[in-house]
Design a protein around this motif. Sequence first.
Motif, PDB file in Angstrom:
ATOM      1  N   PRO A 324       0.829  -1.218   0.000  1.00 45.56           N
ATOM      2  CA  PRO A 324       0.000   0.000   0.000  1.00 45.56           C
ATOM      3  C   PRO A 324       0.858   1.260   0.000  1.00 45.56           C
ATOM      4  N   GLY A 325       0.541   2.178  -0.867  1.00 45.53           N
ATOM      5  CA  GLY A 325       1.260   3.436  -0.950  1.00 45.53           C
ATOM      6  C   GLY A 325       2.500   3.398  -1.808  1.00 45.53           C
ATOM      7  N   SER A 326       2.753   2.297  -2.506  1.00 47.07           N
ATOM      8  CA  SER A 326       3.942   2.191  -3.347  1.00 47.07           C
ATOM      9  C   SER A 326       3.540   1.639  -4.713  1.00 47.07           C
ATOM     10  N   THR A 327       4.455   1.776  -5.658  1.00 47.84           N
ATOM     11  CA  THR A 327       4.239   1.262  -7.011  1.00 47.84           C
ATOM     12  C   THR A 327       5.347   0.280  -7.357  1.00 47.84           C
ATOM     13  N   GLY A 328       5.192  -0.350  -8.503  1.00 52.65           N
ATOM     14  CA  GLY A 328       6.211  -1.273  -8.956  1.00 52.65           C
ATOM     15  C   GLY A 328       5.748  -2.716  -8.874  1.00 52.65           C
ATOM     16  N   ALA A 329       6.617  -3.594  -9.298  1.00 56.16           N
ATOM     17  CA  ALA A 329       6.320  -5.021  -9.311  1.00 56.16           C
ATOM     18  C   ALA A 329       6.974  -5.706  -8.129  1.00 56.16           C
ATOM     19  N   ARG A 330       6.325  -6.786  -7.660  1.00 61.68           N
ATOM     20  CA  ARG A 330       6.860  -7.608  -6.574  1.00 61.68           C
ATOM     21  C   ARG A 330       6.864  -9.059  -7.031  1.00 61.68           C
ATOM     22  N   MET A 331       8.043  -9.648  -7.096  1.00 61.51           N
ATOM     23  CA  MET A 331       8.198 -11.046  -7.456  1.00 61.51           C
ATOM     24  C   MET A 331       8.647 -11.820  -6.224  1.00 61.51           C
ATOM     25  N   LEU A 332       7.906 -12.848  -5.882  1.00 60.62           N
ATOM     26  CA  LEU A 332       8.200 -13.641  -4.693  1.00 60.62           C
ATOM     27  C   LEU A 332       8.486 -15.079  -5.107  1.00 60.62           C
ATOM     28  N   VAL A 333       9.655 -15.575  -4.685  1.00 55.63           N
ATOM     29  CA  VAL A 333      10.060 -16.952  -4.950  1.00 55.63           C
ATOM     30  C   VAL A 333      10.144 -17.683  -3.624  1.00 55.63           C
ATOM     31  N   LEU A 334       9.447 -18.807  -3.499  1.00 57.93           N
ATOM     32  CA  LEU A 334       9.495 -19.648  -2.305  1.00 57.93           C
ATOM     33  C   LEU A 334      10.187 -20.955  -2.669  1.00 57.93           C
ATOM     34  N   LEU A 335      11.259 -21.291  -1.924  1.00 49.95           N
ATOM     35  CA  LEU A 335      12.042 -22.486  -2.214  1.00 49.95           C
ATOM     36  C   LEU A 335      12.341 -23.225  -0.914  1.00 49.95           C
ATOM     37  N   PRO A 336      12.428 -24.536  -0.958  1.00 47.42           N
ATOM     38  CA  PRO A 336      12.829 -25.292   0.242  1.00 47.42           C
ATOM     39  C   PRO A 336      14.346 -25.226   0.432  1.00 47.42           C
ATOM     40  N   ARG A 337      14.761 -25.307   1.674  1.00 50.56           N
ATOM     41  CA  ARG A 337      16.200 -25.288   1.945  1.00 50.56           C
ATOM     42  C   ARG A 337      16.881 -26.548   1.412  1.00 50.56           C
ATOM     43  N   THR A 338      16.187 -27.653   1.520  1.00 52.48           N
ATOM     44  CA  THR A 338      16.707 -28.918   0.991  1.00 52.48           C
ATOM     45  C   THR A 338      15.682 -29.446  -0.007  1.00 52.48           C
ATOM     46  N   PRO A 339      15.831 -29.117  -1.259  1.00 56.05           N
ATOM     47  CA  PRO A 339      14.784 -29.479  -2.236  1.00 56.05           C
ATOM     48  C   PRO A 339      14.807 -30.961  -2.560  1.00 56.05           C
ATOM     49  N   HIS A 340      13.633 -31.447  -2.954  1.00 55.33           N
ATOM     50  CA  HIS A 340      13.463 -32.798  -3.485  1.00 55.33           C
ATOM     51  C   HIS A 340      12.901 -32.636  -4.893  1.00 55.33           C
ATOM     52  N   PRO A 341      13.745 -32.518  -5.876  1.00 54.71           N
ATOM     53  CA  PRO A 341      13.276 -32.175  -7.221  1.00 54.71           C
ATOM     54  C   PRO A 341      12.381 -33.252  -7.803  1.00 54.71           C
ATOM     55  N   PRO A 342      11.300 -32.859  -8.476  1.00 50.30           N
ATOM     56  CA  PRO A 342      10.443 -33.829  -9.167  1.00 50.30           C
ATOM     57  C   PRO A 342      11.132 -34.327 -10.419  1.00 50.30           C
ATOM     58  N   PRO A 343      10.555 -35.332 -11.112  1.00 48.66           N
ATOM     59  CA  PRO A 343      11.138 -35.791 -12.374  1.00 48.66           C
ATOM     60  C   PRO A 343      11.214 -34.645 -13.365  1.00 48.66           C
ATOM     61  N   ALA A 344      12.250 -34.658 -14.196  1.00 52.15           N
ATOM     62  CA  ALA A 344      12.453 -33.587 -15.160  1.00 52.15           C
ATOM     63  C   ALA A 344      11.272 -33.485 -16.085  1.00 52.15           C
ATOM     64  N   SER A 345      10.763 -32.279 -16.241  1.00 46.71           N
ATOM     65  CA  SER A 345       9.617 -32.028 -17.113  1.00 46.71           C
ATOM     66  C   SER A 345       9.691 -30.606 -17.576  1.00 46.71           C
ATOM     67  N   GLY A 346       8.804 -30.267 -18.479  1.00 47.65           N
ATOM     68  CA  GLY A 346       8.791 -28.932 -19.042  1.00 47.65           C
ATOM     69  C   GLY A 346       8.104 -27.956 -18.144  1.00 47.65           C
ATOM     70  N   PRO A 347       8.112 -26.680 -18.492  1.00 48.69           N
ATOM     71  CA  PRO A 347       7.458 -25.660 -17.698  1.00 48.69           C
ATOM     72  C   PRO A 347       5.965 -25.818 -17.737  1.00 48.69           C
ATOM     73  N   SER A 348       5.311 -25.370 -16.650  1.00 45.30           N
ATOM     74  CA  SER A 348       3.863 -25.552 -16.529  1.00 45.30           C
ATOM     75  C   SER A 348       3.107 -24.392 -17.140  1.00 45.30           C
ATOM     76  N   ASP A 349       3.347 -24.117 -18.393  1.00 45.01           N
ATOM     77  CA  ASP A 349       2.617 -23.046 -19.066  1.00 45.01           C
ATOM     78  C   ASP A 349       1.695 -23.598 -20.116  1.00 45.01           C
ATOM     79  N   GLY A 350       1.358 -24.871 -19.981  1.00 45.01           N
ATOM     80  CA  GLY A 350       0.490 -25.467 -20.967  1.00 45.01           C
ATOM     81  C   GLY A 350       1.214 -26.018 -22.157  1.00 45.01           C
ATOM     82  N   SER A 351       2.554 -25.910 -22.214  1.00 45.51           N
ATOM     83  CA  SER A 351       3.304 -26.402 -23.354  1.00 45.51           C
ATOM     84  C   SER A 351       3.577 -27.879 -23.161  1.00 45.51           C
ATOM     85  N   PRO A 352       3.264 -28.723 -24.127  1.00 44.75           N
ATOM     86  CA  PRO A 352       3.503 -30.155 -23.985  1.00 44.75           C
ATOM     87  C   PRO A 352       4.976 -30.474 -24.098  1.00 44.75           C
TER      88      PRO A 352
END
Length: 646
Positions: A324-352
């Motif tokens: 509130p009271g400010s302008t601009g964009a805010r990008m928030l990335v949430l990551l685990p400290r010790t990740p467990h990566p899923p199987p390799a796959s493409g981005p989830s933008d609907g692209s097969p």
Amino acid sequence: MTPDPLRPRRPLDGVASIKIKIGLLVALSIIAAVVVLQVGIRAGVPGWLTLPATLAAALGVTQWLARGMTSPLREMTDAAGRMATGDYSTRVVATSADEVGALARAFTTMAADLASAEQQRRQLIATVSHELRTPLAAQRALLENLVDGVVKPNDAILQSALTQSERLSALVTDLLDVSRVDGGAAELQLAPVRVADLLDQACREATLGGRPIQLTTSVEPPDLVVTADAARLAQVVSNLLDNAVRHSPSDGTVHLGVATTEGDLWSLEVTDEGPGIPIEQAQRVFTRFGMGDDSSGGTGLGLAIASWIAQQHGGSIAALPPDPGSTGARMLVLLPRTPHPPPASGPSDGSPPASTNPKEIAVTAAGYPYPAAHPEGTADQPAARPSQSSVDRWWPEQGLPTAPLPVYASLAIGALAAVVLPERNLGLGTLLVLLVSGVLVLALSLHRRRPWTGIAATLCLGLGSLVILRDAEWLAVLAVLAAGLLVTTSVTDAKRLLPICAGGVAWVLSGIRGLPLLGRTVAATSSHRMLWPMLRTAAISLVALVVFGGLFASGDAVFGSWVSTVLPDVRLADSLVLRVFVWFVVGGVVLAACYLAINPPLVEKVSLTAGQPVRRAWEWLVPVGGRRRSISCLRDCPGIGYVGWP
């Protein structure tokens, strides 16, 4: 989805197995046929009336129960033919719970995915062409000026050429990253990463662009160490920071903040003082070429790659509204400290995901997630067409959605026949039914204005009059059959012997071919709000009048005498079953003739296959004559030598 009023209801949609559906279909059709047959036999109905009524009852039950069982298969066949030409807009309507319905829903999902991929392919081509055109045009103009001597090579000119080359290099690098993502070849190399050092390195690289932007960082706790792929995580920070710097005004501030959250998570927040991201584009910016401002100078792939890297680490990325009271964009990335990566796959933008074949991956990098469609066909591969069955080629439908007039008129003619034909010989009543039926078929015929149709109608009138002019019943039956042959000849426009015979067969087959049109007509009729309630009310009132009136007449002698005086003694109850059969058969025959008139088959296409010539004449000549004649023919045939005959 809004139900189609012309689509008949499907009574077996709730059955979850196609085998059970077929079993119920066969069992109920047999039961209906047996019931109608037994009713006709016990009521003394002639066999020539009982047999067609029994077959019609079995076909009617089959048609009613089989609604929707195979229509998804036909729709999928047509949709597959259209998809082969590049049209992915066709969808299959499936309401059943069996295997065919599941297949239709999967086919619809596949068609939607292919349509989305095709749209992304076209968008990719258009965007990449636009992105390449600007630096290439600038470089070409610069080189032409250098060659023509308009400008001299100095530091400013060379720096401009270098900037355009760097922009092309960045675009190609992003496309190669997308190619590796689609091919599943990008695996994470997890190792301990000090977050503060990562941010400092990213800020130093961002200041090399020369823009007057102030970069600030904050890490809590300052010695935070996480497990991640250092190169990929640096790419996420670099992409977010590059977007923030490009969209921030001069002398603006971009802040990178890192903090730990509840559980085993840590967050990275990048804020700027630019125009911000509209709410309606908050999800679109993470898709490929989903940039909100095409003039920003980016490639449109950075945020899509950042989103995929976050998902590979088991986290997420989102665009938040500004404070509130400010302008601009805010990008928030949430990551685990010790990740467990899923199987390799493409981005989830609907692209097969693309194939792992290196050649196909290279094509994907150029922006073709699927082979390009050829709507018009090519010399090597012509455009496919939707398949068409032999029945559709010989007897296509004229595109009639419903046909209420033939149905109502045929029911009325059947009722007239049920009143005047039973328990009477061929005579005036038969001629009346024939005349009314002929007028109806003539009015509905597509060829009614042709001269031959008028001549055939006149001949039918003459043949029909024989039922009252001659007492010989066999002659009257032959005249009616000849009139029926003339009717099929005129409504199908047959001119040769074989098409004339085919027209007669088509009259019989009209009872089957016209079932879909009859189903649509009944479904459309049942959608009227007032018609069926009025018919039910009239039927219930008539039954109540007959039942209670009969009881009252039997209990009151005076009222009974009045009823006997008003109503003639026609004894309908004694022949009710016979009259019902007559109504059903005559109405069905007339309705089949009406369908033949409004949708005639292409009988002129019916022809015998051409015979093949005899390759060896002696194979047919030997059995014909006697032994000596055969020997003489063999001697005269060219190419056959005489080897000696006894």
